[in-house]
Each structure stands twice: as C-alpha cells, then as structure tokens.
Design a protein around this motif. Structure first.
Motif: not given
Length: 293
Positions: A224-225, A229-232, A246-247, A291-293
């Motif tokens: 998610x972006x 910033x990203x959340x994985x 993981x951020x 949003x989710x990539x």
C-alpha cells in the motif's frame, strides 16, 4: 544500499574471454544478424545479457559457454546451458529463451568485475572473484556491469535473483556460504530482483529483526502506497514471524558521486524503514487513503 537490486527474472550469460567493452555485450563486434536476433529475443523476454569469464580471464582455448537462467513465479529455478565457437552459434540462445530449461542445477554466483565500465568494479570486484573462485570454482563467474557501482564489490546469485553489495574477500565468502546453506542475511543484502525497492527494503528489515532465512521463507502479501510512504505486508513460513507490516519511506539523498568513474553529482532514491510491527495490530487504511499497487 538496501532496495537497490534491479528488477529482473531472466539472465543470459555469454562467456567472453577477451576484453570487455564499457557497455558489455552491446559493444561486442559480433556477426550483425545473430547479434540483432539475440538482442531482440532478450528484450522480449526482459532478460539481462551479461558477459562472463572465469577469474583470471586467460583460460584454455575451446568453445565458450552460454546460459539462460530463469526465476519463475512459483519460485522454481530453471537453467539451460550450451557452448559457442562461432558468432552464429549464439543464435541457440534465442531458442533457449523460449524453452522451459532444466530444474535442479546449482545456482550461479556472479561477481561484477567490469573495470572498463567503472574502476570500483575491478578494484573491489576482482579480489572477491578470486576468493569465491577458490572456494567454489564451478559456480563462480566474473561478469559485466550489474548495476550499483557505488556498492562494489557486488555479487549476484542467479537465478535466485539475490543481490549482495559492499563485499570484500572475507565477507563475500561468508555471505555466499550462508546463501548456499539456505540462509540469507540482511547484512550486505541489496535485495531480491523479483521485488520492487520498497518490498526489498521490507524483507531486509524483517531479516534484520528476526534473523537470516531462506530465499522463499518470506513473501509479500500486500503493498500500500501513500505518496512517499509505503506499507508492506510480509508473511513468513512457520516458525518464522508469520504476519508483519513494514513501514517504508522513500526520499532523495543529497547529490553525491555515485560511481568511481562518474564525475557528475547525482541524487539517488533511498528507502528507509520506519516501522516493523505485527499486521494484526496495524491500522487499516482509511477510506480514500493510501492505494494498493
């Protein structure tokens, strides 16, 4: 260094014992039609073409070798090898790029030692090539540019698709020994080539937090972006940590010299870990948010 492995799943290796041009395979003076066929097939397969040689360059005469190495979505590793004496023999690679390849072969360890591309690759890469070749003579090849000259010495294990950087003779032997034993360490890891930079960074963070693990012990379950910033979401096979978020933050570093040879100052994108926590306690995205990539 983490998050800098170029994306890729297919590699073409061509043994070339003469001097390597600065631009590698592209600069070779080969039979034009064969070279064009190979280049077109590699581009269609999104394959990276690398020149390779055994450490020391000057090996006995005879046919050179070529290989097509492939990493599949399932995690399977496939290889196909052949030999060439005339330029036209390299057309075999075109057929190999369309074939499945063989399972069960040992991995190939590549050491970037492309001094004509960047001095760092030769100065730092060749001692690593020597040390690894003495330990695993049948697995190790020196190769042309793999990307990330500033991280030399660079080692790539294929078709595993694992990049290591910042190595010397001693640390390279330790890293490859652990890799071959099924333990990838966060130290010296640049990333996995089937993942994108924020995902590579997330997996490295998990390895740093919970210890070394096999190449497929962790998988990306979601990305998610929100801006930079990203959340994985990372899931692991038991007994590994099973569900983590993981951020990661992406930013540009101040301009600096990125290669030994390059004089221009450039700014690279850096991926920084800002958090590692259980996905069960992580907050879900808000409506209209990331949003989710």
């Amino acid at each position: 260094m983490v998050g800098t492995a170029p994306h890729g799943r297919v590699w073409v290796l061509v043994e070339y014992r003469g001097g390597w041009p600065p631009d590698g395979f592209d600069g070779l003076d080969l039979e034009p039609r064969t070279k064009a066929l190979l280049f077109s097939a590699a581009r269609q397969a999104r394959a990276r073409v690398l020149l390779v040689r055994r450490h020391g360059r000057r090996t006995p005469g005879g046919p050179g070798r070529w290989a097509v190495l492939r990493y599949e979505d399932s995690g399977a590793y496939r290889q196909q090898w052949g030999t060439w004496s005339r330029d036209e023999d390299l057309a075999q690679i075109v057929d190999a790029l369309g074939a499945p390849g063989e399972l069960g072969r040992p991995p190939v360890v590549l050491v970037c030692a492309h001094g004509q591309h960047d001095t760092c690759c030769a100065v730092r890469g060749r001692p690593v090539g020597r040390a690894l070749s003495e330990r695993w003579p049948s697995l190790v090849w020196e190769c042309t540019h793999v990307g990330g000259d500033r991280f030399a010495a660079n080692v790539v294990v294929v078709p595993d698709g694992v990049y290591y950087g910042g190595l010397d003779a001693s640390s390279s032997v330790a890293a490859v020994e652990e890799h071959l034993a099924g333990r990838v360490h966060a130290e010296h890891l640049r990333g996995y080539t089937d993942l994108f930079p924020p995902q590579q960074t997330a997996v490295a963070a998990v390895l740093a937090r919970f210890g070394p693990a096999g190449r497929h012990d962790y998988a990306i379950a979601g990305t998610t972006r929100d801006g930079d910033h990203w959340r994985i979401r990372v899931t692991g096979r038991p007994p590994r940590a099973t569900d983590l978020e993981v951020g990661v933050r992406a930013f540009r570093a101040p301009p600096h010299q990125l290669t030994c040879r390059g004089r221009a100052m450039s700014s690279a994108v850096v991926h920084e870990v800002v958090s590692v926590r259980s996905a069960r306690t992580a907050n879900p995205p808000e409506a209209g948010g990331p949003r989710t990539d």
